[in-house]
Structures are given as C-alpha cells and as structure tokens.
Write a protein that holds these residues in place. Sequence first.
Motif, PDB file in Angstrom:
ATOM      1  N   PRO A  27      83.173 -47.629 -26.626  1.00 24.18           N
ATOM      2  CA  PRO A  27      82.849 -49.552 -26.764  1.00 24.18           C
ATOM      3  C   PRO A  27      81.294 -49.552 -26.808  1.00 24.18           C
ATOM      4  CG  PRO A  27      83.046 -48.082 -24.508  1.00 24.18           C
ATOM      5  CD  PRO A  27      83.364 -47.078 -25.722  1.00 24.18           C
ATOM      6  N   ALA A  28      80.449 -50.704 -26.855  1.00 23.04           N
ATOM      7  CA  ALA A  28      79.474 -50.459 -27.527  1.00 23.04           C
ATOM      8  C   ALA A  28      78.724 -51.882 -26.823  1.00 23.04           C
ATOM      9  CB  ALA A  28      79.640 -50.935 -29.173  1.00 23.04           C
ATOM     10  N   ARG A  29      78.499 -51.050 -25.356  1.00 27.07           N
ATOM     11  CA  ARG A  29      77.805 -51.691 -24.209  1.00 27.07           C
ATOM     12  C   ARG A  29      76.172 -51.453 -24.321  1.00 27.07           C
ATOM     13  NH1 ARG A  29      81.757 -48.892 -21.994  1.00 27.07           N
ATOM     14  NH2 ARG A  29      80.653 -47.368 -21.087  1.00 27.07           N
ATOM     15  N   ARG A  30      75.124 -52.117 -24.000  1.00 21.12           N
ATOM     16  CA  ARG A  30      73.938 -52.400 -24.563  1.00 21.12           C
ATOM     17  C   ARG A  30      73.632 -52.871 -22.920  1.00 21.12           C
ATOM     18  NH1 ARG A  30      72.145 -50.050 -29.407  1.00 21.12           N
ATOM     19  NH2 ARG A  30      73.214 -51.185 -31.123  1.00 21.12           N
ATOM     20  N   ALA A  31      72.339 -51.478 -22.551  1.00 22.87           N
ATOM     21  CA  ALA A  31      71.504 -51.923 -21.173  1.00 22.87           C
ATOM     22  C   ALA A  31      70.746 -53.224 -21.942  1.00 22.87           C
ATOM     23  CB  ALA A  31      70.196 -50.910 -20.759  1.00 22.87           C
ATOM     24  N   VAL A  32      69.753 -53.761 -20.329  1.00 19.82           N
ATOM     25  CA  VAL A  32      68.832 -55.235 -20.479  1.00 19.82           C
ATOM     26  C   VAL A  32      67.966 -54.900 -22.528  1.00 19.82           C
ATOM     27  CG1 VAL A  32      67.339 -56.718 -19.759  1.00 19.82           C
ATOM     28  CG2 VAL A  32      69.834 -55.671 -18.630  1.00 19.82           C
ATOM     29  N   ASN A  33      67.361 -53.262 -22.082  1.00 20.51           N
ATOM     30  CA  ASN A  33      66.102 -52.943 -22.603  1.00 20.51           C
ATOM     31  C   ASN A  33      67.437 -52.758 -24.331  1.00 20.51           C
ATOM     32  OD1 ASN A  33      67.813 -50.668 -22.903  1.00 20.51           O
ATOM     33  ND2 ASN A  33      66.039 -49.817 -21.279  1.00 20.51           N
ATOM     34  N   GLY A  34      68.261 -52.634 -24.834  1.00 26.28           N
ATOM     35  CA  GLY A  34      68.763 -52.204 -26.134  1.00 26.28           C
ATOM     36  C   GLY A  34      69.660 -50.829 -26.323  1.00 26.28           C
TER      37      GLY A  34
END
Length: 134
Positions: A27-34
């Motif tokens: 999966p391609a999940r990103r945190a708030v900071n990218g």
Amino acid sequence: MRIGELAERAGTTTRALRYYESRGLIPARRAVNGYRTYDEEDLRLLQQIRTLQDFGFDLEEPRPFVDCLRAGHPAGDSCPASLDVYRRKLDELDSLIGQLGAVRTQVGAQLARAELEAGAAIPGGPEPRCELTD
C-alpha cells in the motif's frame, strides 16, 4: 515505520519498495508530513513477495498471495488463486527440467563422439589438430 526501516527489516532497498508500491503490491500510505508509512502487515506482505521472488517467481505472480494475506488469511498460499500459481510454476519448472535433460543428453552424446574421435588417432601418429591450441 518509515520506508528505510521497512527496507532494512525486509532485506531489500527503498527503491524496490517504491517499485512494489507503484505495482500495487504494497500500500501507498502517507503520513501528514508526506513520508511513506508502513506497519507489520506490510512487512508480512513484503516477506511473502520476496520469498516467492527468491523461488524464481516473476513480480506479478505473488499478487494472489498478497491478495490472500490482505483478505485476512493466515498464509498467502491458503487461497485457490495462490494454489493455481503454485501449480503453474511447477508445470513451468517441470518443462524446464525436461528441456535441460534433453540438452544434457545432447551434450553427453557430443562428448562421447568427440572422445571416440580423439581416441581413434593412430598410435604414434600425429595428435588430432585443434585450432584453439595451434
């Protein structure tokens, strides 16, 4: 965990992880900071992919195993689609083994013929000529 930690724990590179991500295998999940973020389940998916690649499976063949794990099964090979991939791979390997056996037989016959010809030289006569050593 971040991409570098996942790569280290899985014994691969961040480049490979990005590629797997682009192919939809992880999966391609990103945190708030990218930053990319991963969890233990992602590590499990990656380990399944890497194991199958170590066995000689191409990159698309692990997809049913990954889908099986994502569906909540305890093992990636407990789904019918995964079993089909195993069967196809075994058929492919059996075919390759057969081809290699035929090549081995041909090489053995060539060796036997060449040894007979080399041994048929007249005793005390000139050695058989070999362009590679002359």
